[in-house]
Design an enzyme around this catalytic site. Structure first.
Site, PDB file in Angstrom:
ATOM      1  N   THR A  93       0.870  -1.179   0.000  1.00 11.02           N
ATOM      2  CA  THR A  93       0.000   0.000   0.000  1.00 11.02           C
ATOM      3  C   THR A  93       0.902   1.223   0.000  1.00 11.02           C
ATOM      4  O   THR A  93       1.633   1.449   0.973  1.00 11.02           O
ATOM      5  CB  THR A  93      -0.888   0.030   1.266  1.00 11.02           C
ATOM      6  OG1 THR A  93      -1.644  -1.176   1.312  1.00 11.02           O
ATOM      7  CG2 THR A  93      -1.828   1.224   1.239  1.00 11.02           C
ATOM      8  N   LYS A 168      -7.748   1.561  -3.105  1.00 11.78           N
ATOM      9  CA  LYS A 168      -7.410   1.097  -1.750  1.00 11.78           C
ATOM     10  C   LYS A 168      -7.584   2.210  -0.718  1.00 11.78           C
ATOM     11  O   LYS A 168      -8.205   2.021   0.329  1.00 11.78           O
ATOM     12  CB  LYS A 168      -5.963   0.583  -1.747  1.00 11.78           C
ATOM     13  CG  LYS A 168      -5.322   0.407  -0.392  1.00 11.78           C
ATOM     14  CD  LYS A 168      -5.585  -0.937   0.207  1.00 11.78           C
ATOM     15  CE  LYS A 168      -5.052  -0.997   1.638  1.00 11.78           C
ATOM     16  NZ  LYS A 168      -5.305  -2.238   2.301  1.00 11.78           N
ATOM     17  N   LYS A 243      -1.533   5.111   8.634  1.00  7.39           N
ATOM     18  CA  LYS A 243      -0.807   5.168   7.360  1.00  7.39           C
ATOM     19  C   LYS A 243      -1.774   5.378   6.194  1.00  7.39           C
ATOM     20  O   LYS A 243      -1.585   6.265   5.361  1.00  7.39           O
ATOM     21  CB  LYS A 243      -0.020   3.866   7.159  1.00  7.39           C
ATOM     22  CG  LYS A 243       0.643   3.771   5.793  1.00  7.39           C
ATOM     23  CD  LYS A 243       1.225   2.398   5.506  1.00  7.39           C
ATOM     24  CE  LYS A 243       1.632   2.326   4.042  1.00  7.39           C
ATOM     25  NZ  LYS A 243       2.178   1.034   3.644  1.00  7.39           N
TER      26      LYS A 243
HETATM   27  P1  NAD Z   1       6.053  -5.794   7.227  1.00  4.32           P
HETATM   28  O1  NAD Z   1       6.767  -4.631   7.806  1.00  4.32           O
HETATM   29  O2  NAD Z   1       5.711  -6.957   8.086  1.00  4.32           O
HETATM   30  O3  NAD Z   1       6.878  -6.358   5.944  1.00  4.32           O
HETATM   31  C1  NAD Z   1       7.622  -5.569   5.075  1.00  4.32           C
HETATM   32  C2  NAD Z   1       8.878  -6.353   4.735  1.00  4.32           C
HETATM   33  O4  NAD Z   1       9.630  -5.657   3.738  1.00  4.32           O
HETATM   34  C3  NAD Z   1       9.822  -6.518   5.936  1.00  4.32           C
HETATM   35  O5  NAD Z   1      10.040  -7.904   6.168  1.00  4.32           O
HETATM   36  C4  NAD Z   1      11.097  -5.784   5.504  1.00  4.32           C
HETATM   37  O6  NAD Z   1      12.278  -6.373   6.000  1.00  4.32           O
HETATM   38  C5  NAD Z   1      11.010  -5.884   3.997  1.00  4.32           C
HETATM   39  N1  NAD Z   1      11.824  -4.909   3.293  1.00  4.32           N
HETATM   40  C6  NAD Z   1      11.889  -3.561   3.466  1.00  4.32           C
HETATM   41  N2  NAD Z   1      12.771  -3.012   2.605  1.00  4.32           N
HETATM   42  C7  NAD Z   1      13.266  -4.042   1.868  1.00  4.32           C
HETATM   43  C8  NAD Z   1      14.230  -4.132   0.830  1.00  4.32           C
HETATM   44  N3  NAD Z   1      14.869  -3.059   0.376  1.00  4.32           N
HETATM   45  N4  NAD Z   1      14.492  -5.345   0.313  1.00  4.32           N
HETATM   46  C9  NAD Z   1      13.878  -6.456   0.766  1.00  4.32           C
HETATM   47  N5  NAD Z   1      12.961  -6.447   1.758  1.00  4.32           N
HETATM   48  C10 NAD Z   1      12.669  -5.251   2.298  1.00  4.32           C
HETATM   49  O7  NAD Z   1       4.721  -5.182   6.560  1.00  4.32           O
HETATM   50  P2  NAD Z   1       3.393  -5.991   6.141  1.00  4.32           P
HETATM   51  O8  NAD Z   1       2.420  -5.976   7.259  1.00  4.32           O
HETATM   52  O9  NAD Z   1       3.789  -7.277   5.511  1.00  4.32           O
HETATM   53  O10 NAD Z   1       2.797  -4.980   5.043  1.00  4.32           O
HETATM   54  C11 NAD Z   1       3.364  -4.883   3.745  1.00  4.32           C
HETATM   55  C12 NAD Z   1       2.526  -3.915   2.940  1.00  4.32           C
HETATM   56  O11 NAD Z   1       1.169  -4.387   2.877  1.00  4.32           O
HETATM   57  C13 NAD Z   1       2.471  -2.502   3.514  1.00  4.32           C
HETATM   58  O12 NAD Z   1       2.503  -1.589   2.458  1.00  4.32           O
HETATM   59  C14 NAD Z   1       1.134  -2.477   4.243  1.00  4.32           C
HETATM   60  O13 NAD Z   1       0.588  -1.177   4.331  1.00  4.32           O
HETATM   61  C15 NAD Z   1       0.296  -3.366   3.354  1.00  4.32           C
HETATM   62  N6  NAD Z   1      -0.834  -4.031   4.032  1.00  4.32           N
HETATM   63  C16 NAD Z   1      -0.660  -4.612   5.247  1.00  4.32           C
HETATM   64  C17 NAD Z   1      -1.744  -5.236   5.864  1.00  4.32           C
HETATM   65  C18 NAD Z   1      -1.610  -5.908   7.211  1.00  4.32           C
HETATM   66  O14 NAD Z   1      -2.641  -6.256   7.813  1.00  4.32           O
HETATM   67  N7  NAD Z   1      -0.399  -6.141   7.707  1.00  4.32           N
HETATM   68  C19 NAD Z   1      -3.003  -5.245   5.228  1.00  4.32           C
HETATM   69  C20 NAD Z   1      -3.131  -4.679   3.965  1.00  4.32           C
HETATM   70  C21 NAD Z   1      -2.037  -4.060   3.371  1.00  4.32           C
END
Ligand code: NAD
Length: 295
Positions: A93, A168, A243
């Protein structure tokens, strides 16, 4: 079956990559965090040494990262290393502007691209029941669909570059506002001596009916699966709601759209987050709403 690189193996990306493995794809994964790489390996993915190594030979690349700056940074690394005619899908997102910039980068390198943010949370990621809201050209969307179907149930093509992100944040602005509305109604009902169940029975079958009430009720009891029954463990953490409401406000400002309730919802969730509740489910906002009455 496709050769897929998956970058970003966090709470969402980890289980999504695992579902691609389960569907029979050859998945090469990368994350900056060692524990996430180990989990992906245990789930059956091959682990790459870097983002660029992960995309080598991939027909499809999927990114699932925290914010627009991470997506732009990773796409700047990997897109030039991808084969012409390959496809890159971002499921994070992020802000509409960064999404458009990433599409432009892919187009410059002859790579197809789709922005495909999700709803459905970590439960949807594990159960492969996510909804994907997609933006991009028809051809890229058609190529992305069969891959996304392994991770979700509903795949919607919303329009051109950035349209998935636009859908979204508009949806989540409704969600943030409606959860506060439902919470205010329960807080008022409590003061008026009306039981939670009585309000639920009436409003859930009347004009106040909405998802925040009937699927995600912010008080325990009426909807047994809602986080209110589990001490507001997420679910969807309040910090993520901040966010998304902030992305909505940024987009509204840039587009010149008036969204006064969206702005107020952002302020209310920001205050809740600042009080140490970022990790609480967003429906826990009812505690904050009750607190506003001063008693
Ligand atoms: P998270 O923080 O658990 O995962 C993000 C991952 O990206 C981390 O493991 C981090 O180490 C990795 N990362 C960051 N920079 C990187 C790079 N340069 N190279 C490789 N890996 C890298 O976040 P999440 O909860 O998995 O959410 C991910 C996305 O999905 C976000 O944009 C969030 O807004 C969206 N989202 C989350 C949810 C939820 O319920 N968690 C729901 C809908 C949407």
């Amino acid at each position: 079956m496709a050769s897929i690189a998956f970058i970003g193996l966090g709470n969402m990306g980890g289980p999504m990559a695992a579902n691609l493995v389960k569907a029979g794809h050859k998945v090469v994964a990368f994350d900056l965090v060692a524990a996430s790489r180990d989990q992906a390996k245990a789930d059956g993915a091959a682990i790459a040494e870097s983002t660029v190594a992960a995309v080598k030979g991939a027909e499809v690349v999927v990114t699932m990262l925290p914010a627009g700056r991470h997506v732009l940074s990773v796409w700047n690394e990997v897109v030039p290393a991808m084969a012409k005619g390959a496809l890159i899908i971002d499921c994070s997102t992020i802000d509409v502007e960064s999404a458009k910039q990433s599409h432009a980068l892919a187009s410059k390198h002859g790579v197809g691209s789709v922005d495909a943010p999700v709803s459905g949370g970590t439960g949807g990621a594990k159960g492969a029941t996510l909804t994907f809201m997609c933006g991009g050209e028809e051809k890229a969307f058609a190529a992305a669909r069969p891959v996304l179907e392994n991770m979700g149930k509903k795949i919607v093509h919303c329009g051109g570059a950035g349209a998935g992100q636009a859908a979204k944040i508009c949806n989540n602005m409704i969600l943030g506002i409606s959860m506060i509305a439902v919470s205010e109604a329960f807080a008022l009902a409590e003061k008026l001596g009306l039981s939670h169940q009585a309000l639920f029975d009436v409003a859930s079958t009347s004009s106040g009916q909405c998802w925040s009430l009937t699927s995600y009720c912010p008080v325990p009891g009426p909807v047994p699966t809602s986080p209110a029954n589990n001490d507001y463990k997420p679910g969807f953490a309040a910090a993520l709601m901040v966010k998304d409401l902030t992305l909505a406000q940024d987009a509204a400002t840039a587009a010149g759209a008036a969204t006064p309730l969206g702005k107020h919802a952002q302020e209310i969730y920001k205050a809740f987050d600042a009080a140490g509740n970022g990790g609480v489910d967003f429906s826990g906002i009812i505690r904050h709403v009750r607190g506003l009455s001063g008693k």
